[in-house]
Design an enzyme around this catalytic site. Structure first.
Site, short mmCIF file in Angstrom:
data_model
loop_
_atom_site.label_atom_id
_atom_site.label_comp_id
_atom_site.label_asym_id
_atom_site.label_seq_id
_atom_site.Cartn_x
_atom_site.Cartn_y
_atom_site.Cartn_z
N SER A 130 68.80 23.73 80.33
CA SER A 130 67.81 23.67 81.40
C SER A 130 68.43 23.03 82.62
O SER A 130 69.34 22.20 82.51
CB SER A 130 66.59 22.85 80.97
OG SER A 130 65.71 22.62 82.08
N TYR A 141 63.53 15.28 76.79
CA TYR A 141 63.95 16.67 76.99
C TYR A 141 65.28 16.73 77.75
O TYR A 141 66.18 17.49 77.39
CB TYR A 141 62.85 17.42 77.76
CG TYR A 141 63.07 18.90 77.90
CD1 TYR A 141 62.83 19.76 76.84
CD2 TYR A 141 63.48 19.44 79.12
CE1 TYR A 141 63.01 21.14 76.98
CE2 TYR A 141 63.65 20.81 79.27
CZ TYR A 141 63.41 21.65 78.19
OH TYR A 141 63.59 23.00 78.33
#
Length: 254
Positions: A148, A161
């Site tokens: 990401s 995350y």
């Protein structure tokens, strides 16, 4: 170019937004897939969809669905052997599955940290470790990890995350160096804001605010992530390893 006929692939999170796009693209280029996810019913329906839309010259190719809870280490350890049994070999591994458990650091519960690290980071390690030996023996392999943009930039409320995605990038670089002489490449794709069913329900004002941060002026499509995956999975990408392809519309230029 980028013809994957005769190749096999294991794709995790395959019935989700980005995962399904990646799976469709690999299958369209001729790969036979083992698709994995936690929702067995949804996974079987997607497998049937892939079978129904096979390219005309690949009518004999059948895909397989293997349900797996990536939060369960025992199930994760069984996933690659199950895929090998079904496919005979694994040429391509796409680690796409992931979850979020967002919270500010001061409020983040241990279980929110543990769940994200276990499913996003630890399962990726376990699956990469499991395919290493058969890929080295075959002297060919393509490992593609979906990370990401926030693994590079950070993001408030996503310490868990971001740690997992940044960790995947670092793991990939390490493994890429270990396997480079054996014909096995390890790379990452870092999506930015991608249009999925989850982002479709956002209020228009929030979508406009997100798009304003992207030089291209829109969110990406799952197919645009899939295109990068097809390239990295192909024989033509033999000289690309340890890299991260950022697909974010120019939002972050690394």
């Amino acid at each position: 170019m980028f013809n994957l006929t005769g190749m096999t692939a294991l794709v995790t999170g395959a019935s989700g937004g980005i995962g399904s796009s990646v799976a469709r693209a690999l299958a369209a280029q001729g790969a036979r897939l083992a698709i994995s996810g936690s929702n067995a019913e949804k996974l079987r329906a997607f497998r049937d969809e892939l079978d129904d839309h096979r390219p005309q010259h690949l009518q004999e190719v059948d895909h397989v669905a293997i349900a797996c809870n990536l939060g369960d280490a025992d199930q994760v350890e069984k996933l690659v052997p199950a895929a090998l049994e079904s496919l005979g070999k694994i040429d391509i591994l796409v680690n796409n599955a992931g979850i979020t458990r967002d919270n500010l650091a001061m409020r983040m519960k241990d279980e929110e940290w543990d769940q994200v690290i276990r499913i996003n980071l630890e399962s990726t390690f376990r699956l990469m470790r499991a395919v290493t030996k058969p890929m080295m023996k075959a002297r060919f392999g393509r490992i593609v990890n979906v990370t990401s943009v926030v693994g590079t930039t950070g993001n408030p409320g996503q310490m868990n995350y971001c740690a997992a995605k940044g960790g995947i990038t670092a793991m990939s670089k390490s493994l890429a160096q270990e396997l480079a002489t054996r014909g096995v490449t390890v790379n990452c794709i870092a999506p930015g804001f991608i249009r999925t069913p989850m982002t479709d329900v956002l209020p228009d004002a929030q979508k406009e605010a997100l798009n304003a941060r992207i030089p291209i002026g829109r969110m990406g499509e799952g197919e645009e992530i899939a295109a990068a995956a097809v390239f990295l999975a192909s024989k033509e990408a033999a000289y690309v390893t340890g890299q991260t392809i950022h697909v974010n519309g120019g939002m972050v230029m690394v």
